[in-house]
Design a protein around this motif. Structure first.
Motif, PDB file in Angstrom:
ATOM      1  N   UNK A 174     -12.030 -56.768  45.425  1.00 51.83           N
ATOM      2  CA  UNK A 174     -10.853 -57.071  44.617  1.00 51.83           C
ATOM      3  C   UNK A 174     -11.085 -56.647  43.169  1.00 51.83           C
ATOM      4  N   UNK A 175     -12.258 -56.990  42.614  1.00 56.59           N
ATOM      5  CA  UNK A 175     -12.592 -56.567  41.252  1.00 56.59           C
ATOM      6  C   UNK A 175     -12.547 -55.053  41.118  1.00 56.59           C
ATOM      7  N   UNK A 176     -13.139 -54.361  42.094  1.00 54.99           N
ATOM      8  CA  UNK A 176     -13.175 -52.895  42.045  1.00 54.99           C
ATOM      9  C   UNK A 176     -11.758 -52.311  42.115  1.00 54.99           C
ATOM     10  N   UNK A 177     -10.909 -52.878  42.967  1.00 59.05           N
ATOM     11  CA  UNK A 177      -9.535 -52.390  43.090  1.00 59.05           C
ATOM     12  C   UNK A 177      -8.766 -52.602  41.788  1.00 59.05           C
ATOM     13  N   UNK A 178      -8.880 -53.783  41.201  1.00 56.32           N
ATOM     14  CA  UNK A 178      -8.165 -54.064  39.952  1.00 56.32           C
ATOM     15  C   UNK A 178      -8.667 -53.154  38.837  1.00 56.32           C
ATOM     16  N   UNK A 179      -9.960 -52.926  38.790  1.00 55.00           N
ATOM     17  CA  UNK A 179     -10.515 -52.002  37.778  1.00 55.00           C
ATOM     18  C   UNK A 179      -9.963 -50.599  37.982  1.00 55.00           C
ATOM     19  N   UNK A 180      -9.902 -50.169  39.252  1.00 54.49           N
ATOM     20  CA  UNK A 180      -9.394 -48.831  39.555  1.00 54.49           C
ATOM     21  C   UNK A 180      -7.923 -48.716  39.147  1.00 54.49           C
ATOM     22  N   UNK A 181      -7.130 -49.756  39.431  1.00 56.39           N
ATOM     23  CA  UNK A 181      -5.718 -49.742  39.047  1.00 56.39           C
ATOM     24  C   UNK A 181      -5.537 -49.689  37.531  1.00 56.39           C
ATOM     25  N   UNK A 182      -6.494 -50.228  36.811  1.00 54.82           N
ATOM     26  CA  UNK A 182      -6.415 -50.303  35.355  1.00 54.82           C
ATOM     27  C   UNK A 182      -7.283 -49.260  34.651  1.00 54.82           C
ATOM     28  N   UNK A 183      -7.719 -48.243  35.363  1.00 55.16           N
ATOM     29  CA  UNK A 183      -8.630 -47.263  34.760  1.00 55.16           C
ATOM     30  C   UNK A 183      -8.030 -46.575  33.543  1.00 55.16           C
ATOM     31  N   UNK A 184      -6.716 -46.368  33.522  1.00 52.27           N
ATOM     32  CA  UNK A 184      -6.074 -45.727  32.366  1.00 52.27           C
ATOM     33  C   UNK A 184      -6.058 -46.643  31.150  1.00 52.27           C
ATOM     34  N   UNK A 185      -6.191 -47.953  31.399  1.00 53.04           N
ATOM     35  CA  UNK A 185      -6.165 -48.917  30.300  1.00 53.04           C
ATOM     36  C   UNK A 185      -7.518 -49.081  29.630  1.00 53.04           C
ATOM     37  N   UNK A 186      -8.555 -48.414  30.172  1.00 49.17           N
ATOM     38  CA  UNK A 186      -9.896 -48.465  29.607  1.00 49.17           C
ATOM     39  C   UNK A 186     -10.388 -49.902  29.457  1.00 49.17           C
TER      40      UNK A 186
END
Length: 199
Positions: free
Chosen positions: A127-139
């Motif tokens: 879940x953490x990895x997915x949320x990070x991936x979804x927010x990758x543009x937000x740095x």
């Protein structure tokens, strides 16, 4: 709103406006009473209306017995006539306790609705990895920290009580994450909360 209108319109228009508001309230009250007599709860109406808005046409509401959640998964599947236990799903509201409200983007949310099967456990690392991936543009470089939302938080976000959360028709819009294993179910049918504990 009426006060603002008073300065802009004559008395006749305001009278008409007030009458329209009054009639609208009466219509809503009558609709609620008709639905109640037909055995349709306010919560069911909310979910149905959301399904219509989203153009979801294949859904059904099933009433269960009061002790439904005390039954085993196999007994629940039998009550619902589900193809199997894997088709029984739940919607959980998770809170990111490290949420940064200054970061913009609809994927960056304090709350997420997670839909997963009762037969599966939530993997917090994935879940953490997915949320990070979804927010990758937000740095967003720091980690996310998730916990179950409290019953009060869940009710405030979804509008539904514990064991009744429907991912469709929630009071507040939050991202919905569906477990990938649900997408591979055969037949492609799932059973979820419908807004009430017995629905």
């Amino acid at each position: 709103r009426v006060v603002a209108l008073e300065s802009a319109f004559s008395f006749g228009v305001l009278d008409l406006y007030r009458k329209i508001v009054e009639l609208n309230e009466q219509v809503e009250s009558l609709e609620a009473r008709i639905a109640e007599r037909a055995g349709v709860s306010k919560e069911q109406r909310v979910v149905e209306e959301a399904c219509m808005r989203l153009k979801i046409s294949q859904y059904h509401f099933l009433r269960t017995q009061a002790n439904y959640y005390s039954l085993s998964l196999s007994e629940r599947a039998a009550v619902l006539r589900a193809p199997g236990e894997d088709h029984l799903c739940k919607s959980l509201i998770y809170r990111n306790t490290n949420w940064d409200s200054t970061v913009k983007g609809h994927q960056n949310s304090e709350y997420y609705c997670i839909v997963l099967q009762y037969t599966h456990m939530l993997d917090n690392d994935r879940l953490n990895a997915l949320i990070k991936m979804l927010n990758r543009k937000n740095d967003i470089s720091r980690s996310f920290s998730f916990r179950f939302a409290t019953e009060e938080e869940s009710l405030d976000i979804s509008g539904f009580k514990h064991n009744a959360i429907a991912p469709i028709g929630m009071k507040k819009q939050i991202p919905i994450i569906v477990s990938s294993s649900i997408m591979n179910l055969v037949p492609p049918i799932i059973y979820l909360g419908g807004g009430l504990v017995d629905l």
